[in-house]
Scaffold this active site. Structure first.
Site, PDB file in Angstrom:
ATOM      1  N   PRO A 137       0.817  -1.213   0.000  1.00 28.88           N
ATOM      2  CA  PRO A 137       0.000   0.000   0.000  1.00 28.88           C
ATOM      3  C   PRO A 137       0.852   1.265   0.000  1.00 28.88           C
ATOM      4  CG  PRO A 137      -0.927  -1.613   1.508  1.00 28.88           C
ATOM      5  CD  PRO A 137       0.393  -2.168   1.054  1.00 28.88           C
ATOM      6  N   TYR A 138       1.945   1.248   0.771  1.00 31.99           N
ATOM      7  CA  TYR A 138       2.848   2.414   0.804  1.00 31.99           C
ATOM      8  C   TYR A 138       3.392   2.707  -0.595  1.00 31.99           C
ATOM      9  CZ  TYR A 138       7.241   4.946   1.508  1.00 31.99           C
ATOM     10  OH  TYR A 138       8.279   5.843   1.412  1.00 31.99           O
ATOM     11  N   ALA A 139       3.917   1.668  -1.265  1.00 34.00           N
ATOM     12  CA  ALA A 139       4.497   1.857  -2.590  1.00 34.00           C
ATOM     13  C   ALA A 139       3.446   2.321  -3.590  1.00 34.00           C
ATOM     14  CB  ALA A 139       5.144   0.557  -3.056  1.00 34.00           C
TER      15      ALA A 139
END
Length: 237
Positions: A47-49
């Site tokens: 999700p961060y990427a």
């Protein structure tokens, strides 16, 4: 991402037409131990990427008629301010160096998970770059912004890494060059989802920013270790 969009609108409304975005190399499809450049395939796996990749695309679209955007794609930051004014605040970070330090402090063997990857020594490879070098890259980006984004060029991405990468075995060797009591390691099977990793080609950073990293993995390890007692004193309450 909605807040990022609102923030950019606010900047544009108030006459700010230059944006430096802190992006991430986690957006790349870096799985086979090979180097990547800014044109390499993207395949964010977390999700961060994905938020970084989506924001980059959103900002590039905005830049067509709005603020110009320079995206700095960090690789794996390590270390602390050499003068120990600040550093990572987590006591048990989950990145490789953090786990390495914990194993050393607790007298445990450090497992090298995966030893048959297509890298120079069989262990996984990442691109560890000192946070102080990253700070210098940001200063260069501010100073050179207008010379990089000129005319019809409205947005660009620049990788920030060492250009050579560091394998897990090399990271352990660098750690033992810094500490007085050597860290013991043990070879282990790869964990589910582990990949060989990758590292950056830094030609664009050298050309456009005049930037190359100056600090070594040993410098990053040393400053990270020096920061720990300072952090513990500052955050003891």
């Amino acid at each position: 991402m909605v807040k990022s969009l609102a923030f950019v609108r606010h900047l544009h409304r108030n006459g700010c037409d230059r944006i430096i975005f802190s992006s991430s190399a986690s957006i790349y499809q870096a799985e086979d131990g090979s180097p990547v450049n800014e044109g390499s395939p993207l395949a964010p796996q977390s999700p961060y990427a994905r938020t970084k990749a989506v924001c980059e695309q959103m900002f590039a679209d905005i830049a067509v008629a709005g603020p110009r955007v320079l995206s700095l794609r960090y690789f794996n930051p390590v270390g602390a301010d050499p003068e120990l004014r600040t550093g990572l605040q987590l006591k048990r970070p989950s990145h490789a160096l953090g786990v390495l330090i914990q194993a050393h402090q607790e007298g445990r063997q450090f497992p090298i998970t995966g030893t048959n990857y297509p890298t120079r020594d069989g262990s996984g490879i990442r691109d560890y770059v000192h946070v102080w070098d990253l700070a210098a890259a940001h200063i260069a980006a501010v100073e050179r912004f207008d010379s990089i984004l000129t005319g019809s060029k409205r947005s660009i991405a620049i990788n920030l890494g060492t250009g050579s990468g560091t394998t897990v075995r090399e990271l352990c060797a660098a750690f033992n060059n810094v500490v007085s009591t050597p860290l013991a390691t043990i070879d282990a099977d790869p964990r589910p989802g582990d990949v060989a990793g990758g590292y950056t080609k830094s030609d664009r950073a050298a050309e456009l920013l005049g930037w190359t990293p100056k600090l070594s993995p040993e410098d990053g390890i040393r400053s990270a270790l020096d920061w720990i007692p300072v952090r513990d004193e500052l955050l003891k309450d």
